[in-house]
Design a protein around this motif. Structure first.
Motif, PDB file in Angstrom:
ATOM      1  N   VAL A 125     -17.258   6.068 -41.533  1.00 53.81           N
ATOM      2  CA  VAL A 125     -15.801   5.527 -40.628  1.00 53.81           C
ATOM      3  C   VAL A 125     -14.865   5.104 -41.755  1.00 53.81           C
ATOM      4  N   LEU A 126     -13.517   5.846 -41.472  1.00 56.13           N
ATOM      5  CA  LEU A 126     -12.612   5.583 -42.417  1.00 56.13           C
ATOM      6  C   LEU A 126     -11.377   4.641 -41.427  1.00 56.13           C
ATOM      7  N   VAL A 127     -10.895   3.646 -42.056  1.00 49.88           N
ATOM      8  CA  VAL A 127     -10.078   2.845 -41.101  1.00 49.88           C
ATOM      9  C   VAL A 127      -8.791   2.860 -41.818  1.00 49.88           C
ATOM     10  N   VAL A 128      -7.848   3.159 -41.051  1.00 48.49           N
ATOM     11  CA  VAL A 128      -6.244   3.347 -41.350  1.00 48.49           C
ATOM     12  C   VAL A 128      -5.241   2.807 -40.757  1.00 48.49           C
ATOM     13  N   GLY A 129      -3.805   2.542 -41.296  1.00 44.66           N
ATOM     14  CA  GLY A 129      -3.219   1.924 -40.465  1.00 44.66           C
ATOM     15  C   GLY A 129      -1.943   1.476 -41.325  1.00 44.66           C
ATOM     16  N   VAL A 130      -0.749   0.860 -40.682  1.00 44.39           N
ATOM     17  CA  VAL A 130       0.318   0.447 -41.477  1.00 44.39           C
ATOM     18  C   VAL A 130      -0.063  -1.067 -41.763  1.00 44.39           C
ATOM     19  N   ASN A 131       1.097  -1.675 -42.720  1.00 43.65           N
ATOM     20  CA  ASN A 131       0.588  -2.925 -43.232  1.00 43.65           C
ATOM     21  C   ASN A 131       0.854  -3.988 -42.144  1.00 43.65           C
ATOM     22  N   GLY A 132      -0.155  -5.079 -42.253  1.00 42.64           N
ATOM     23  CA  GLY A 132      -0.174  -6.249 -41.010  1.00 42.64           C
ATOM     24  C   GLY A 132      -0.548  -5.999 -40.044  1.00 42.64           C
ATOM     25  N   VAL A 133      -1.263  -4.823 -39.500  1.00 42.07           N
ATOM     26  CA  VAL A 133      -1.936  -4.612 -38.265  1.00 42.07           C
ATOM     27  C   VAL A 133      -3.337  -5.386 -38.166  1.00 42.07           C
ATOM     28  N   GLY A 134      -3.953  -5.844 -39.499  1.00 39.27           N
ATOM     29  CA  GLY A 134      -5.117  -6.377 -39.437  1.00 39.27           C
ATOM     30  C   GLY A 134      -6.305  -5.571 -39.560  1.00 39.27           C
ATOM     31  N   LYS A 135      -6.006  -4.429 -40.487  1.00 37.69           N
ATOM     32  CA  LYS A 135      -7.093  -3.558 -40.820  1.00 37.69           C
ATOM     33  C   LYS A 135      -8.532  -4.111 -41.366  1.00 37.69           C
ATOM     34  N   LYS A 137     -16.541  15.111 -50.349  1.00 38.52           N
ATOM     35  CA  LYS A 137     -17.361  15.803 -51.387  1.00 38.52           C
ATOM     36  C   LYS A 137     -18.866  15.337 -51.332  1.00 38.52           C
ATOM     37  N   GLN A 138     -18.936  14.259 -50.566  1.00 42.88           N
ATOM     38  CA  GLN A 138     -20.485  13.607 -50.487  1.00 42.88           C
ATOM     39  C   GLN A 138     -21.052  13.548 -49.022  1.00 42.88           C
ATOM     40  N   ALA A 139     -20.160  13.333 -48.087  1.00 38.57           N
ATOM     41  CA  ALA A 139     -20.561  13.179 -46.724  1.00 38.57           C
ATOM     42  C   ALA A 139     -19.456  13.462 -45.664  1.00 38.57           C
ATOM     43  N   GLU A 140     -19.712  13.900 -44.822  1.00 37.52           N
ATOM     44  CA  GLU A 140     -18.758  14.222 -43.534  1.00 37.52           C
ATOM     45  C   GLU A 140     -17.968  12.946 -43.145  1.00 37.52           C
ATOM     46  N   VAL A 141     -16.775  12.806 -42.930  1.00 35.59           N
ATOM     47  CA  VAL A 141     -16.159  11.374 -42.312  1.00 35.59           C
ATOM     48  C   VAL A 141     -16.249  11.856 -40.873  1.00 35.59           C
ATOM     49  N   ASP A 142     -17.145  10.729 -40.346  1.00 31.91           N
ATOM     50  CA  ASP A 142     -17.288  10.867 -38.786  1.00 31.91           C
ATOM     51  C   ASP A 142     -16.194  10.328 -37.673  1.00 31.91           C
ATOM     52  N   GLU A 143     -15.663   9.214 -38.338  1.00 30.60           N
ATOM     53  CA  GLU A 143     -14.747   8.706 -37.562  1.00 30.60           C
ATOM     54  C   GLU A 143     -13.438   8.400 -38.421  1.00 30.60           C
ATOM     55  N   VAL A 144     -12.423   8.414 -37.956  1.00 29.14           N
ATOM     56  CA  VAL A 144     -11.102   7.910 -38.540  1.00 29.14           C
ATOM     57  C   VAL A 144     -10.275   7.172 -37.548  1.00 29.14           C
ATOM     58  N   LEU A 145     -10.640   5.765 -37.618  1.00 26.45           N
ATOM     59  CA  LEU A 145     -10.103   4.981 -36.746  1.00 26.45           C
ATOM     60  C   LEU A 145      -8.671   4.376 -37.076  1.00 26.45           C
ATOM     61  N   LEU A 146      -7.710   4.411 -36.372  1.00 35.23           N
ATOM     62  CA  LEU A 146      -6.183   4.130 -36.609  1.00 35.23           C
ATOM     63  C   LEU A 146      -6.076   2.754 -35.910  1.00 35.23           C
ATOM     64  N   VAL A 147      -5.898   1.576 -36.741  1.00 39.12           N
ATOM     65  CA  VAL A 147      -5.484   0.372 -36.070  1.00 39.12           C
ATOM     66  C   VAL A 147      -3.998   0.122 -35.968  1.00 39.12           C
ATOM     67  N   LEU A 148      -3.830  -0.300 -34.519  1.00 36.33           N
ATOM     68  CA  LEU A 148      -2.562  -0.469 -34.074  1.00 36.33           C
ATOM     69  C   LEU A 148      -2.359  -1.851 -33.425  1.00 36.33           C
ATOM     70  N   ASP A 149      -1.144  -2.549 -33.658  1.00 39.32           N
ATOM     71  CA  ASP A 149      -0.873  -3.607 -32.924  1.00 39.32           C
ATOM     72  C   ASP A 149      -0.212  -3.429 -31.583  1.00 39.32           C
ATOM     73  N   ALA A 150      -0.932  -3.866 -30.561  1.00 37.03           N
ATOM     74  CA  ALA A 150      -0.585  -3.850 -29.226  1.00 37.03           C
ATOM     75  C   ALA A 150       0.935  -4.149 -28.862  1.00 37.03           C
ATOM     76  N   THR A 151       1.294  -5.288 -29.625  1.00 33.32           N
ATOM     77  CA  THR A 151       2.755  -5.778 -29.411  1.00 33.32           C
ATOM     78  C   THR A 151       3.764  -5.065 -29.896  1.00 33.32           C
ATOM     79  N   THR A 152       3.583  -4.113 -30.810  1.00 36.08           N
ATOM     80  CA  THR A 152       4.517  -2.941 -31.206  1.00 36.08           C
ATOM     81  C   THR A 152       5.007  -1.723 -30.226  1.00 36.08           C
ATOM     82  N   GLY A 153       4.256  -1.948 -29.259  1.00 36.82           N
ATOM     83  CA  GLY A 153       4.723  -0.922 -28.022  1.00 36.82           C
ATOM     84  C   GLY A 153       4.974   0.534 -28.598  1.00 36.82           C
ATOM     85  N   GLN A 154       6.126   0.841 -28.031  1.00 37.71           N
ATOM     86  CA  GLN A 154       6.385   2.232 -28.388  1.00 37.71           C
ATOM     87  C   GLN A 154       6.371   2.640 -30.134  1.00 37.71           C
ATOM     88  N   ASN A 155       6.761   1.902 -30.886  1.00 36.56           N
ATOM     89  CA  ASN A 155       6.634   2.014 -32.268  1.00 36.56           C
ATOM     90  C   ASN A 155       5.279   2.237 -32.793  1.00 36.56           C
TER      91      ASN A 155
END
Length: 404
Positions: free
Chosen positions: A205-215, A316-334
């Protein structure tokens, strides 16, 4: 008769010699009594270096650690070292079961989204619903960050149903609105996490997102969710740029006995750490390896390219099964703009929506799914360690329409 005054200096000298001799003998005996057998040490001593027997110093001592939460308890075995990468773990806590989290989701959403639901119900239960009322319904939906297209779609559907329904009793209005909101949130999307071993390898599971969203916090909380489901988990601290990020993640993991693979080198290559984490997961036959990545702005091309590299190196070693994007709900449309760019660099498989309990803009769930075709899989509900839960469509809608 002997002159006693002449013997006095000699007597004093003899007494002094006897006292000194006694002190020396006592000191030697004391030292002998404190000699420790090989393999024993005090709690404040340094542990012997890894790879050598007790009592030997190979130049790399490991400090004796204390188990979190108890000063009297001894530490676990020394951390396992993979070159410049360290694996640490000390189990101390039992995370809350997932079922209880779902109940808390509903309770907290009732408090934060209640204005939205009550507003819709009041408008649709009006004695007379004219164009002005429908404009208000649309505005309410837009303010909840549902998005323009989904809002217009829902308004058109509601218009048709109100005409057919005739009467507008509160129970009927609530039932109608519930049905349409559930359709809009889309219960057909696959929201379960891919966390099962495949072909003898752990799920990654790979967890990604912008700064400050609480990854990093999200990774720690998700580790607790997985441990509550009896999964063996390894964390990878691939956020090598933010000071103390690796230690923060290791602390989260240690609280539930989950080991963390991290580099001791500041600014280390995140792809290398991710690689080592997956390698450790394969060697230790873990169920899931979760990799935390550094926060990056979606408009920074170099950082986004690096994220793609991390994913390629892992594969190169294993399949990435999940790429989870962390978003802050308070940012709305951004948050939509962030999601769109990240999905172009790494194939996003799911959204983790944090701070959902602190906003009346729960409609972002609909907007993201409509634009990306990617489901919201997890939601953050607060600051507590177990305030992360799988997203439940009906529970979400029921909370919105609840009377509290």
């Amino acid at each position: 008769m002997t002159d006693l005054s002449a013997l006095l200096p000699f007597a004093i000298a003899v007494i002094v010699l006897l006292v000194v001799a006694g002190s020396i003998i006592g000191l030697v005996r004391g030292r002998r009594s404190k000699v420790r057998y090989p393999g024993t040490r005090d709690a404040n001593d340094l542990a012997p270096a890894q790879g050598g027997p007790a009592g030997e110093d190979s130049g790399a001592p490991v400090a004796l650690a204390e188990a979190p939460g108890s000063l009297a308890e001894p530490a676990e075995a020394p951390a396992e070292i993979h070159d410049d990468v360290v694996v640490e773990a000390v189990p101390t806590e039992t995370p809350a079961p997932v079922a209880g989290r779902l109940q808390r989701l509903r309770e907290r959403l009732v408090k934060s989204n209640n204005v939205f639901g009550k507003g819709l119900l009041a408008l649709l239960a009006s004695d007379s619903i004219d164009d002005a009322v429908w404009d208000e319904v649309e505005e309410t939906l837009l303010l909840a960050d549902i998005g323009t297209e989904p809002s217009l779609e829902l308004v058109d559907t509601l218009k048709d149903r109100v005409k057919v329904m005739g009467s507008r009793k509160p129970d009927e209005v609530r039932a109608m609105l519930r049905e349409e909101l559930i359709k809009l949130v889309d219960p057909t999307l696959e929201r379960s996490l891919s966390i099962d071993r495949k072909a003898g390898k752990p799920a990654v599971v790979l967890v990604v997102g912008v700064n400050g969203v609480g990854k990093t916090t999200t990774v720690g909380k998700l580790a607790r969710v997985l441990v509550a489901e009896d999964k063996d988990v390894i964390l990878g601290a691939a956020d090598t740029f933010r000071a103390a990020a690796a230690e923060q993640l290791a602390t989260w993991g240690a609280r539930v006995g989950v080991p963390t693979v991290k580099s001791d080198v500041d600014g280390a290559d995140p792809a290398s750490v991710a690689f080592e984490a997956v390698k450790a997961g394969i060697e230790q036959e873990a169920d899931v390896v979760m990799v935390d990545t550094a926060g990056r702005l979606q408009n920074k091309v170099g950082l986004m390219d690096e994220l793609g590299k991390v994913k390629r190196v892992i594969e190169k070693q294993a399949e990435v099964d999940e790429v989870l994007l962390v978003l802050d709900a308070t940012t709305g449309q951004n948050g939509l703009n962030q999601a769109r760019v990240f999905s172009e660099v790494v194939d996003i498989t799911g959204i983790v929506l944090t701070k959902l309990d602190g906003t009346a803009k729960g409609g972002i769930v609909v907007a993201i799914q409509k634009q990306l075709g990617v489901p919201v899989k997890l939601v953050g509900l607060g600051e507590g360690p177990d305030d992360l839960a799988p997203f439940d469509v009906e529970g979400f809608v029921d909370a919105i329409l609840s009377e509290g």
